[in-house]
Design a protein around this motif. Structure first.
Motif, mmCIF file in Angstrom:
data_model
loop_
_atom_site.group_PDB
_atom_site.id
_atom_site.type_symbol
_atom_site.label_atom_id
_atom_site.label_comp_id
_atom_site.label_asym_id
_atom_site.label_seq_id
_atom_site.Cartn_x
_atom_site.Cartn_y
_atom_site.Cartn_z
ATOM 1 N N GLU A 123 0.838 -1.187 0.000
ATOM 2 C CA GLU A 123 0.000 0.000 0.000
ATOM 3 C C GLU A 123 0.880 1.247 0.000
ATOM 4 N N GLN A 124 0.578 2.204 -0.834
ATOM 5 C CA GLN A 124 1.357 3.437 -0.938
ATOM 6 C C GLN A 124 0.599 4.579 -0.243
ATOM 7 N N LYS A 125 1.272 5.233 0.707
ATOM 8 C CA LYS A 125 0.661 6.353 1.411
ATOM 9 C C LYS A 125 0.841 7.644 0.617
ATOM 10 N N ALA A 126 -0.237 8.390 0.534
ATOM 11 C CA ALA A 126 -0.178 9.675 -0.160
ATOM 12 C C ALA A 126 0.533 10.693 0.723
ATOM 13 N N VAL A 127 1.573 11.313 0.213
ATOM 14 C CA VAL A 127 2.350 12.290 0.977
ATOM 15 C C VAL A 127 2.646 13.512 0.118
#
Length: 402
Positions: free
Chosen positions: A28-32
């Motif tokens: 899962e890729q976290k939005a930053v």
């Protein structure tokens, strides 16, 4: 047999499910939000507060006790040095001067009278001196005549001193008479009138009714009188540039330079020590200036320089107080890596990086909640349109970290 298969499937599910969840979380890729490290103009500074003031301001007080006869100006009037601003009633002083003038004339007449007496005594002594040599006047009589001459000389000197005393008293009264006309000590504007016609002016340095007449200020030069905390005063020197923001005009930025720094501190009860710093403001022709306005000052403590910098939001500190280390998260191939950095100076937006980062490194700057719980090795995805460049934007000022 069937029961055994069910038990085996359940056990397999208990083993595989956590691994699958972990794998899903890992992928899962976290939005930053991110920023690219680059060079930026940083101006370290300190913040302080104070008031706005005119370059020169004089409070006029009366030097004689008298009733106000005329007030010749109004608040806001432009005046020139030496111009009469206010007159006090002077009838009693004129009467006193007339009395002292007559007393001096009487003292002068007394001098003339004593001079005539002295001349007569000297002439009489000379006539009897020849007779005394021929034995026609006894010594006792001759000594009495000599004593009369000496007494006449003393009386003359006494009368002359009385004339000088009368002249001094007359000069004092005449000086007091001149002080019934209050004149402007400088060119400027009348900013305050504290007394009205008919009120009594009182010669006093204390804040009592009648003690203060009016205030004249030289409005050609404006200043900010700022109180700088003793922990910051060592970094302030003359000619340092400053930005002043009046509380009444928060959208107006006034520029100036430090002119003087007090040698001794001030300390109000219950407050820390501060040092008064006087900042000369650049001319602002359309500013509605009122002395005593509260203002906030941002004083630059070093020259602006281009330095490798990151936004302050990207910095995290770990470790005990006093020995904490600054670190940032760097994005490499959509994965974050923690980097320990050596910080330098800062302004209110950016921090200089001495070691630990290179130009064009991409660091995470937010959101704050995501950044707070971000861990080494997690995958991230920069939010579309959220990337920022540390090298963009003009210099700003704020509290220096070092």
């Amino acid at each position: 047999m069937r029961r055994q298969l069910l038990l085996g499937g359940a056990l397999a599910l208990l083993v595989v499910l956590p691994l699958s969840i972990k794998a899903l979380r890992t992928s899962e890729q976290k939005a930053v939000e991110v920023a690219t490290v680059g060079k930026r103009a940083i101006t370290p500074s300190i913040l302080a507060s104070g008031i706005l003031a005119f370059g020169s301001q004089v409070t006029l007080v009366s030097e004689v006790l008298a009733r106000v006869g005329d007030v010749l100006v109004t608040e806001g009037s432009s005046v020139r040095r030496g111009q009469v601003l206010l007159r006090l009633e002077s009838e009693s002083l004129h009467a006193e001067i007339a009395q002292l003038t007559a007393a001096r004339r009487q003292a002068e007449l007394a001098v003339d009278r004593q001079r005539i007496r002295l001349e007569a005594a000297v002439s009489k002594l000379k006539r009897n001196e020849e007779l005394h040599r021929h034995g026609m006047v006894d010594s006792l009589r001759f000594d009495d005549l000599a004593s009369e001459v000496h007494l006449a000389e003393v009386e003359l000197r006494n009368s002359q001193e009385a004339v000088r005393q009368s002249s001094a008293l007359l000069a004092q009264a005449q000086l007091r008479l001149t002080k019934t006309e209050v004149r402007a000590p400088i060119d400027g504007i009348v900013t305050t009138i504290s007394i009205k016609r008919g009120e009594t002016a009182v010669p006093s340095a204390m804040s009592i009714a009648g003690g203060s007449l009016m205030v004249v200020a030289d409005t050609r030069q404006l200043y900010a009188e700022i109180q700088v905390d003793e922990s910051d005063i060592a970094r302030v020197t003359a000619e340092h540039e400053a930005t002043i923001v009046p509380v009444a005009f928060p959208d107006r930025l006034l520029k100036g330079k430090v002119e003087t720094i007090a040698l001794t501190p001030r300390q109000a009860p219950g407050q820390s020590r501060t040092y008064p710093v006087r900042i000369r403001l650049d001319p602002v022709p359309d500013l509605k200036f009122h002395p005593g306005m509260s203002a906030r000052a941002d004083i630059a403590t070093a020259a602006t320089a281009q330095r490798l910098a990151v936004p302050l939001q990207a910095i995290q500190y770990e470790g005990p107080s006093g020995a904490s280390k600054a670190n940032v998260f760097v994005v490499e191939n959509s994965t974050v890596r923690k980097r320990v950095i050596e910080p330098g100076i800062s302004d209110d937006s950016y921090l200089e990086v001495i070691k630990g980062l290179n130009a064009d490194d991409v660091v995470v700057v937010g959101p704050a909640k995501t950044l707070r719980f971000l861990r080494e090795g997690e995958r991230v995805q920069p939010r579309p349109g959220a990337q920022k460049t540390a090298a963009l934007g003009g210099p700003s000022t704020g509290e220096a970290s070092r």
